[in-house]
Motif scaffolding. Structure first.
Motif, PDB file in Angstrom:
ATOM      1  N   LEU A   9       0.833  -1.196   0.000  1.00 29.73           N
ATOM      2  CA  LEU A   9       0.000   0.000   0.000  1.00 29.73           C
ATOM      3  C   LEU A   9       0.872   1.252   0.000  1.00 29.73           C
ATOM      4  CD1 LEU A   9      -2.712  -0.939   2.675  1.00 29.73           C
ATOM      5  CD2 LEU A   9      -2.872  -1.168   0.185  1.00 29.73           C
ATOM      6  N   ARG A  10       0.349   2.289  -0.645  1.00 28.25           N
ATOM      7  CA  ARG A  10       1.027   3.586  -0.578  1.00 28.25           C
ATOM      8  C   ARG A  10       0.823   4.179   0.811  1.00 28.25           C
ATOM      9  NH1 ARG A  10      -1.776   6.387  -5.602  1.00 28.25           N
ATOM     10  NH2 ARG A  10      -3.493   5.196  -4.674  1.00 28.25           N
ATOM     11  N   LEU A  11       1.580   5.231   1.114  1.00 30.56           N
ATOM     12  CA  LEU A  11       1.545   5.828   2.448  1.00 30.56           C
ATOM     13  C   LEU A  11       0.130   6.232   2.845  1.00 30.56           C
ATOM     14  CD1 LEU A  11       2.910   6.883   4.983  1.00 30.56           C
ATOM     15  CD2 LEU A  11       3.403   9.023   3.749  1.00 30.56           C
ATOM     16  N   ALA A  17      -5.799   2.571   6.142  1.00 31.55           N
ATOM     17  CA  ALA A  17      -6.001   1.209   6.646  1.00 31.55           C
ATOM     18  C   ALA A  17      -5.864   1.169   8.164  1.00 31.55           C
ATOM     19  CB  ALA A  17      -4.998   0.258   6.003  1.00 31.55           C
ATOM     20  N   ASN A  18      -4.878   1.879   8.701  1.00 35.05           N
ATOM     21  CA  ASN A  18      -4.680   1.892  10.149  1.00 35.05           C
ATOM     22  C   ASN A  18      -5.848   2.554  10.875  1.00 35.05           C
ATOM     23  OD1 ASN A  18      -2.219   0.568  10.029  1.00 35.05           O
ATOM     24  ND2 ASN A  18      -1.044   2.469   9.869  1.00 35.05           N
ATOM     25  N   ILE A  19      -6.410   3.600  10.278  1.00 35.73           N
ATOM     26  CA  ILE A  19      -7.575   4.269  10.871  1.00 35.73           C
ATOM     27  C   ILE A  19      -8.773   3.323  10.877  1.00 35.73           C
ATOM     28  CG2 ILE A  19      -9.250   6.134  10.565  1.00 35.73           C
ATOM     29  CD1 ILE A  19      -6.907   7.822   9.434  1.00 35.73           C
ATOM     30  N   LEU A  20      -9.006   2.650   9.741  1.00 39.70           N
ATOM     31  CA  LEU A  20     -10.124   1.715   9.654  1.00 39.70           C
ATOM     32  C   LEU A  20      -9.976   0.581  10.666  1.00 39.70           C
ATOM     33  CD1 LEU A  20     -10.765   1.260   5.818  1.00 39.70           C
ATOM     34  CD2 LEU A  20     -12.327   2.275   7.489  1.00 39.70           C
ATOM     35  N   LYS A  21      -8.746   0.090  10.813  1.00 41.97           N
ATOM     36  CA  LYS A  21      -8.518  -1.058  11.693  1.00 41.97           C
ATOM     37  C   LYS A  21      -8.669  -0.713  13.173  1.00 41.97           C
ATOM     38  CE  LYS A  21      -4.664  -2.487   9.529  1.00 41.97           C
ATOM     39  NZ  LYS A  21      -3.493  -3.346   9.185  1.00 41.97           N
ATOM     40  N   ALA A  22      -8.824   0.572  13.475  1.00 44.10           N
ATOM     41  CA  ALA A  22      -9.108   0.970  14.855  1.00 44.10           C
ATOM     42  C   ALA A  22     -10.555   0.647  15.221  1.00 44.10           C
ATOM     43  CB  ALA A  22      -8.845   2.466  15.039  1.00 44.10           C
TER      44      ALA A  22
END
Length: 335
Positions: A9-11, A17-22
């Protein structure tokens, strides 16, 4: 193209993705990959090229799912209804499947690295024998992998799957493995092609069509359904994120509905067991009333015997299915 694209994944995508995975994430996502033919028409290319682009998009989407922590994906690759299309298109789809499953068999190291287990759900007997054998070889060669799962629905419709599950239970009764009184909603679920997988948390259909087209009708009763207008070959990481966000907004109510359904199933099974015990007392009793403790003991013994019958039946059913796949796999001739 490989079954799983080796791209990171790009930055901005990693941050998203990290926000969603919260939040709550779907563990199992199903796709109706619709729009390949319209994409071909839009791009003024042959339908076969549209389907090829659709497979390439699947490979890319699988990589996105892995990056998002989604470890089970089910895709509607070929409906039994697709056999009604033109001979040229059906032959093209079958040939594409031959190419892709042959390619899969050359990618064992990559699939092993990611731990990908390939399952094919559907009536393989409807397919050409050589394709049956290729599919079986692919299933057997990845059977031991358990990090992530790709379920490919091929020669599949949900009504056909449910009808087949009923036939499997009838076979169990005929073989003396189970009794007709053992047949239940829960047992039917365990006889479906998808019995080794949890039900999808999220089902996505592309192309703007708002219908399920006989796909996973039983399994998606308590799934989040998302319909997106994008054509499948044009699907993007951001479309997937949008669908996941819609799932997150409804996940709490969906989980509550699932929990209530499970409670209802337990109560229904208990009531069915009590009815069976009452009938046994009526037909085989000695005319003397039985005290409550004795009735409860009889009920517990009946439940234990039913569960043992069902366990043996499901083991026999799995053995029958494994034997079918193993026999096909052993016949495969790899070019």
């Amino acid at each position: 193209m490989s079954w799983i694209r080796e791209t990171e994944l790009r930055l901005i995508e990693r941050l998203t993705a990290n926000i969603l995975k919260a939040g709550p994430m779907p563990k199992h996502v199903a796709f109706i990959m619709d729009g390949n033919r319209r994409y071909a028409q839009k791009k003024h290319v042959e339908r076969k090229e549209g389907h090829t682009q659709g497979f390439d998009k699947l490979a890319e989407t699988l990589r996105w799912c892995l990056n998002l922590g989604i470890h089970e994906v089910t895709v509607y690759a070929f409906s039994i209804e697709n056999f009604k299309r033109s001979r040229e298109e059906v032959d093209g789809l079958i040939e594409l499947a031959r190419q892709k499953f042959s390619r899969l068999l050359t990618e064992k190291e990559n699939l092993e690295k990611h731990g990908v287990c390939i399952r094919v759900l559907g009536d393989l007997t409807l397919l050409p024998e050589d394709l049956q054998q290729l599919i079986a070889k692919a299933v057997v060669s990845t059977r031991a992998h358990n990090k992530c799962f790709l379920n490919v629905c091929f020669a599949y419709t949900s009504r056909h799957e449910i009808a087949n599950a009923v036939k499997e239970m009838a076979w169990g009764v005929e073989q003396g493995l189970i009794k007709s009184s053992d047949v239940s909603e829960g047992l039917l679920s365990q006889c479906l092609y998808s019995s080794n997988s949890p039900n999808p948390d999220l089902l996505i259909r592309t192309s703007g069509e708002v219908r399920l087209s006989d796909f996973l009708l039983w399994q998606t009763s308590y799934s989040c359904l998302v319909f997106q207008s994008i054509l499948w070959p044009e699907y993007s990481f951001w479309n997937l994120c949008d669908a996941i966000l819609q799932y997150q907004l409804s996940s709490q109510s969906l989980q509550k509905a699932r929990d209530l359904h499970k409670e209802d199933q337990v109560l229904q099974q208990m009531e069915a067991d009590r009815t069976c015990v009452t009938e046994l007392l009526h037909h085989h009793g000695n005319g003397k009333p039985m005290d409550a403790q004795s009735q409860e003991t009889m009920l517990l013994n009946y439940i234990a015997s039913r569960e043992e019958r069902v366990r043996c039946f499901l083991n026999a059913l799995q053995h029958k299915r494994d034997t079918f796949i193993n026999d096909l796999s052993s016949q495969a001739v790899i070019a």
